[in-house]
Scaffold this motif. Sequence first.
Motif, PDB file in Angstrom:
ATOM      1  N   TYR A 318       0.808  -1.225   0.000  1.00 45.41           N
ATOM      2  CA  TYR A 318       0.000   0.000   0.000  1.00 45.41           C
ATOM      3  C   TYR A 318       0.834   1.265   0.000  1.00 45.41           C
ATOM      4  CZ  TYR A 318      -0.259  -0.282   5.249  1.00 45.41           C
ATOM      5  OH  TYR A 318      -0.010  -0.364   6.578  1.00 45.41           O
ATOM      6  N   THR A 319       2.095   1.152   0.467  1.00 44.99           N
ATOM      7  CA  THR A 319       2.999   2.296   0.327  1.00 44.99           C
ATOM      8  C   THR A 319       3.249   2.567  -1.156  1.00 44.99           C
ATOM      9  OG1 THR A 319       4.080   1.691   2.392  1.00 44.99           O
ATOM     10  CG2 THR A 319       5.270   3.193   0.947  1.00 44.99           C
ATOM     11  N   MET A 321       1.311   1.754  -3.568  1.00 40.94           N
ATOM     12  CA  MET A 321       0.059   2.270  -4.140  1.00 40.94           C
ATOM     13  C   MET A 321      -0.031   3.784  -3.961  1.00 40.94           C
ATOM     14  SD  MET A 321      -3.836   1.325  -3.039  1.00 40.94           S
ATOM     15  CE  MET A 321      -3.940   2.512  -1.719  1.00 40.94           C
ATOM     16  N   VAL A 322       0.308   4.256  -2.748  1.00 45.47           N
ATOM     17  CA  VAL A 322       0.210   5.696  -2.492  1.00 45.47           C
ATOM     18  C   VAL A 322       1.179   6.478  -3.370  1.00 45.47           C
ATOM     19  CG1 VAL A 322       0.705   7.464  -0.762  1.00 45.47           C
ATOM     20  CG2 VAL A 322      -0.758   5.554  -0.198  1.00 45.47           C
ATOM     21  N   ILE A 325      -0.443   6.707  -6.660  1.00 43.48           N
ATOM     22  CA  ILE A 325      -1.566   7.653  -6.684  1.00 43.48           C
ATOM     23  C   ILE A 325      -1.071   9.093  -6.817  1.00 43.48           C
ATOM     24  CG2 ILE A 325      -3.385   8.676  -5.249  1.00 43.48           C
ATOM     25  CD1 ILE A 325      -3.964   5.897  -4.181  1.00 43.48           C
ATOM     26  N   PHE A 326      -0.007   9.406  -6.069  1.00 43.04           N
ATOM     27  CA  PHE A 326       0.476  10.786  -6.081  1.00 43.04           C
ATOM     28  C   PHE A 326       1.650  10.987  -7.038  1.00 43.04           C
ATOM     29  CE2 PHE A 326      -1.624  10.418  -1.927  1.00 43.04           C
ATOM     30  CZ  PHE A 326      -2.494  11.488  -2.029  1.00 43.04           C
TER      31      PHE A 326
ATOM     32  N   THR B 108      -0.322   6.032   6.272  1.00 40.30           N
ATOM     33  CA  THR B 108      -0.339   5.964   4.813  1.00 40.30           C
ATOM     34  C   THR B 108      -1.677   6.412   4.245  1.00 40.30           C
ATOM     35  OG1 THR B 108       1.109   4.065   5.059  1.00 40.30           O
ATOM     36  CG2 THR B 108       0.248   4.485   2.869  1.00 40.30           C
ATOM     37  N   ILE B 112      -3.927   9.776   1.678  1.00 40.73           N
ATOM     38  CA  ILE B 112      -4.992   9.753   0.666  1.00 40.73           C
ATOM     39  C   ILE B 112      -6.194  10.558   1.148  1.00 40.73           C
ATOM     40  CG2 ILE B 112      -6.527   8.273  -0.687  1.00 40.73           C
ATOM     41  CD1 ILE B 112      -4.565   6.049  -0.420  1.00 40.73           C
ATOM     42  N   ARG B 119      -7.446  12.824  -6.702  1.00 39.71           N
ATOM     43  CA  ARG B 119      -6.643  11.879  -7.480  1.00 39.71           C
ATOM     44  C   ARG B 119      -7.186  10.456  -7.454  1.00 39.71           C
ATOM     45  NH1 ARG B 119      -0.553  12.959  -8.500  1.00 39.71           N
ATOM     46  NH2 ARG B 119      -0.529  15.217  -8.509  1.00 39.71           N
TER      47      ARG B 119
END
Lengths: 336, 454
Positions: A318-319, A321-322, A325-326, B108, B112, B119
């Motif tokens: 998930y790190t 993934m973030v 995303i950014f 984390t 978001i 986004r």
Amino acid sequence: MPFESLSIETLANIYLGLLGLAVLLYAVLDGYDLGVGVLLPPRNESFRDDMVASIGPYWDANETWLVLAVGLLLFAFPQAHSAILQTLYLPATFMLLGLILRGVSFDFRAKVPQVKKRKWDFCFKYGSLLTTLTQGYMLGIWVTGLRTDLYAQGFALLAAFGVTAAYAFIGACWLILKSEGELQSKAFHWARRCLMVLSGGIMAVSLLNLSLHESVRELWLSSPMGYVLMAIPLACFGLLSLCGLVLNKLPKAGGKGEWLPFGIALLVFLLCFTAFGISYYPFVVPGKLTIMDAVADASSLRFLLVGASVVVPCILAYTFMVYRIFAGKAEKLSYY
Amino acid sequence: MDAFILSRLQFALNISFHILFPTITIALGWFLFYFKVRSNLSGHPVWMRIYRFWVRVFALTFALGVVSGVTMSFQFGTNWPGFMEKAGNVAGPLLGYEVLTAFFLEATFLGIMLFGSRRVPNWLHTLSSLVVAIGTTISAFWILSLNSWMHTPQGYEVIDGVIYAKDWSQIIFNPSFPYRLTHMLLASGLTASFLIAGLSAYRIFRGDDKIAPKIALKTATYTAAVLIPLQIFAGDMHGLNTLEHQPQKIAAMEGVWHTEKGAPLLLFAIPDEENKTNHFEIGIPRGASLILTHDIDGEIKGLNEFEGEHPPVGPVFYSFRVMVGMGMLMLAVAWAGSWYLFRKNTLPPWLTKVFMGMSFSGWIATLAGWYVTEVGRQPYLISGVMRTEEAVTGLPPANIALTLTLYAGIYVVLMIAYMSTLTLMCRRSVEIEEISSEEREQAKAAREQRLAQA
């Protein structure tokens, strides 16, 4: 319980590996955001806004790797934890104060009037600097085997500047990746300057390192492993020279290959880290405590390993993934 | 002063400062998830406005919780090395699980939640809010499991002075854990409710006539009105559990110096440790026996049975009364507020001011509650297993005095900054016209259409 077949040696090595992973990820991830903090220009507010925006979504999670590293040390090698942190009590406290200052400034600056915003930016910059200097200093003292004499202090001071330069370098590379226009050209300038300091730092630390421990000197100078170890600083220089070339070419490359400096910085971090790892294995406190001296009870280690083997891959996923995303250039920092 | 006293002061300072922020964020995370879900379901922009205001409060509070929490993890090794040397085999994995399963998740997905709404798809943003709320709750789960184990240890064995884990499910789900976790989660719910209600009341008081603060005020007040009786019930159950496992703590809480049947419920008294008696007692006859043993003639063990093994009475006795008193006040205010809001859809000015004044009442109750439970465990660090002084560091006292001063200084600054920033955010939101550019466009288009038709 699972992992029943793992011996205590294997467990100690696994936990040393996990600890190493946590420290490396911390150095790279919080490294770039601390570096961005150190580079914060006192006189240009729009730069400051954009720079803070570039690390906005990440810094919190980055810092968590430090908590994990300290936690793993505390739990898997409790004696080492208490020896290290009791010797380094004051610098550790100053590091924490630095982390507190920069962590909260980040949030406060966005919510207060203009006049106060400058003060929080000031706290952010100097909190970051205090953190990087004390981290380098602690690393230096740790390398000497927790010595406190004048020579060790001098070495630690050098390490303090070296680590700060390394963080500032990777921070500048991060900015190249995340910014555009004027700020990006400034970031190129910063990266070139830090590159010089960092090269000098790596050379000095590598040489002085040899004067600290008999075993390390032997390993570097008279064992077959020595060639590998010698190759590491050389490879670092190769990479850093390459980075210097890249930094000169990139501004004219029209946005292509902007990830290169960061990628190279990452490799350099990895190499330096590997050199440390090989030099001091199997010590958790160089010259003093080996992992087997300090390791905790096997059944407790197994118990946490069950969770860690499931959760750590999830965290990495998930790190990742973030970061996806950014990805791309940072947006203006606004919550919406 | 010696390293022991200084370390205790420093740890007390750090943990008191730290706990303030998770106490808010644990429940505020769930409030945010609720606001987001309401926004998704109704499509009414007001829910998003509420979300936006409170997510910023959340971010600020979370940041303070993170940085003060990092200092805690260092102090285990620096100031209390004996604790990890003896109990590390139990404490280590529980703390490790907290970092692995909760910290990374919260930190984390908060990224978001705060910056990702443009986004990522809406469902992922909503999911992130949920994940953050779950993360903070998991964090509470592990830390309270360890804390409860220190109060009611089981599932371990001691070999050569070192504790070894024998049965993890017994360790994690130790006897006081379910009560402590429930009590803490409800405390967090109340703290967040009163903060939301208080700051919303402040906005209304400053002349904010938008619907966002009204709805937030209502949501929070109703929540508090429901939670407070549950909390009183949970607290009572927790008390009974403590009586079973730590009777000396109950004796200190109730100020019972000598074992007695039909003990009174002391509303006020001044405990006198030297003469082992209370002055100026005001009490309800047989009340304590009735509450604790459900029998008006029930026997309560007194402090005389725990010579040298019981906590200092004063701090436990007073803190307990502060906590209960604050709880009663919360009950009165939350119910009065609910009555007015339900019947008249608005609060009378005096009650608005009361809500403003009670914005941080949850902090007072939570801190007092923690002092009852933590001071109440003394002189032990792990009940019956390890005394607090066995764990202390060999650091030079001067160093601890220095760091204690530094921490105290920075915490005062941060507290002032936190409070004034929250106030400022409220004031600003009064002036801001909370209409998004989209809504303004829509309104403009509608107006032009009307004009064209006319």
